[in-house]
Design a protein around this motif. Sequence first.
Motif, short mmCIF file in Angstrom:
data_model
loop_
_atom_site.label_atom_id
_atom_site.label_comp_id
_atom_site.label_asym_id
_atom_site.label_seq_id
_atom_site.Cartn_x
_atom_site.Cartn_y
_atom_site.Cartn_z
N ALA A 317 -9.83 -3.84 1.53
CA ALA A 317 -10.87 -4.35 2.45
C ALA A 317 -10.37 -4.24 3.89
CB ALA A 317 -11.20 -5.80 2.11
N ILE A 318 -9.09 -4.54 4.10
CA ILE A 318 -8.53 -4.44 5.46
C ILE A 318 -8.57 -2.99 5.93
CG2 ILE A 318 -6.43 -4.71 6.85
CD1 ILE A 318 -5.71 -7.11 5.07
N ASP A 319 -8.13 -2.08 5.05
CA ASP A 319 -8.13 -0.66 5.41
C ASP A 319 -9.54 -0.18 5.74
OD1 ASP A 319 -5.46 -0.59 5.10
OD2 ASP A 319 -5.48 0.31 3.09
N ASP A 320 -10.48 -0.64 4.93
CA ASP A 320 -11.87 -0.22 5.13
C ASP A 320 -12.38 -0.67 6.50
OD1 ASP A 320 -14.31 0.95 4.19
OD2 ASP A 320 -15.09 -1.13 4.09
N LEU A 321 -12.09 -1.91 6.82
CA LEU A 321 -12.53 -2.46 8.12
C LEU A 321 -11.89 -1.68 9.27
CD1 LEU A 321 -13.96 -4.71 9.80
CD2 LEU A 321 -11.87 -6.05 9.59
N CYS A 322 -10.58 -1.45 9.18
CA CYS A 322 -9.88 -0.75 10.25
C CYS A 322 -10.40 0.68 10.40
CB CYS A 322 -8.37 -0.74 9.98
SG CYS A 322 -7.64 -2.39 10.09
#
Length: 383
Positions: A317-322
């Motif tokens: 989820a963090i990677d997706d947001l970034c």
Amino acid sequence: MPFPLSTLIGSRRRLVAAILLFLALDLTVLLTNLWIARHVAGDAVAINLAGRQRMLSQRMTKALLLRAQAADPVAQAIAEDEFRNAHAIFMRTLDAFAGGGQTTGSDGRPVVLDPVSDRGAAAVASTQALLAPLPASLADEQQAGLQRAADYLVEHNVEILTLMNTLTTALERDSVRRTEQLRLIQSGAFLLALANFVLIVVGLNRRFREAEEESARWQALARLDPLTGLSNRKGFFEAAARQLARAKRGQEPGSLILLDLDGFKPVNDRLGHPVGDAVLVRFAERLRLTARQSDEVARIGGDEFVLLCPGLVDAHAIDDLCRRIVEAMAELTPDELAPKQLGVSIGVASFFDHGYDIDTLIAQADHAMYEAKRGGGDRWHRP
Ligand SMILES: Nc1nc2c(ncn2[C@@H]2O[C@H](COP(=O)(O)OP(=O)(O)OP(=O)(O)O)[C@@H](O)[C@H]2O)c(=O)[nH]1
């Protein structure tokens, strides 16, 4: 819809006018009170003196009869003295009632009376006419004259008493009527003052509320970045401290994401500040849209932004947001610049791993962000 009372005191000038009116009305009530008190006292004296007239008329009759019958010169002198005194005070008091003026009070001190009107005035005039034939002093009177005067007074005694009763009643009625009128004025002024007071309270309350709203507006503005409308550094640190305290209580995880634009200075230098401003504004909009409603989004420096994302811990989820943020930045690159000339470096810190202190989290995220910059920029780094 209820009548909006507060509009009556909408302006400062109206409020001041209402306060002045309130003071004037209050003063009117006070003066009317003093006026009533003075009149009630004056009326009581007049009513008392009207009652004394009855007693004086009795004393005159008695002295006249004694003088007419007395053989002893001493008794005659005493009776003459008594008659002269009673007659003088009686007539002086009648004159004071008729035209207003001074007479002698019950305690021997001078008293000023107001002229009586209507029935009272008629009674006074009739009494004056009745007593006109009587001499003021008996010293020079012969026996026949004395007897005539005594007979006259005895004959009209009841009439004089009745007239003085009429005078007393008229004075009492006048006093009651005047007091009622003054009370009416007093009550009216009091009610107006009360209504005015309510308006003043409503007006003051409204001004107080406006001042509070104004102060709240300024306080909110002090926490906002005027260019992008996001929270500024002060606003972010206050909001983040609250969110982190809540997360700490529930031992909830989450992420703090720090962002710094790459190659932003050349945008300003080559294309001008207005273009740089537009890039910042549009990037802020994209950030706000990309983040969740519950995330705290702020601009904490020139080209430095931050996201506080409670609950965001999953690496995917963090990677997706970034990734979405990096893509957004690519889309915002002005046409005049070559692709990849403008980018964003992102550093992530977790507030489960790194504690819940905002300064520690920022330092960790800053460190991660520089790792991203060192790696060439336009990327993200999470430990
Ligand atoms: N247009 C605009 N520029 C700003 C504003 N605030 C700061 N800046 C500029 O943003 C630039 C930030 O400088 P840098 O941090 O070196 O930017 P950079 O070129 O992206 O360099 P790195 O961050 O090292 O990649 C400076 O030139 C500031 O003058 C602003 O409100 N509007």
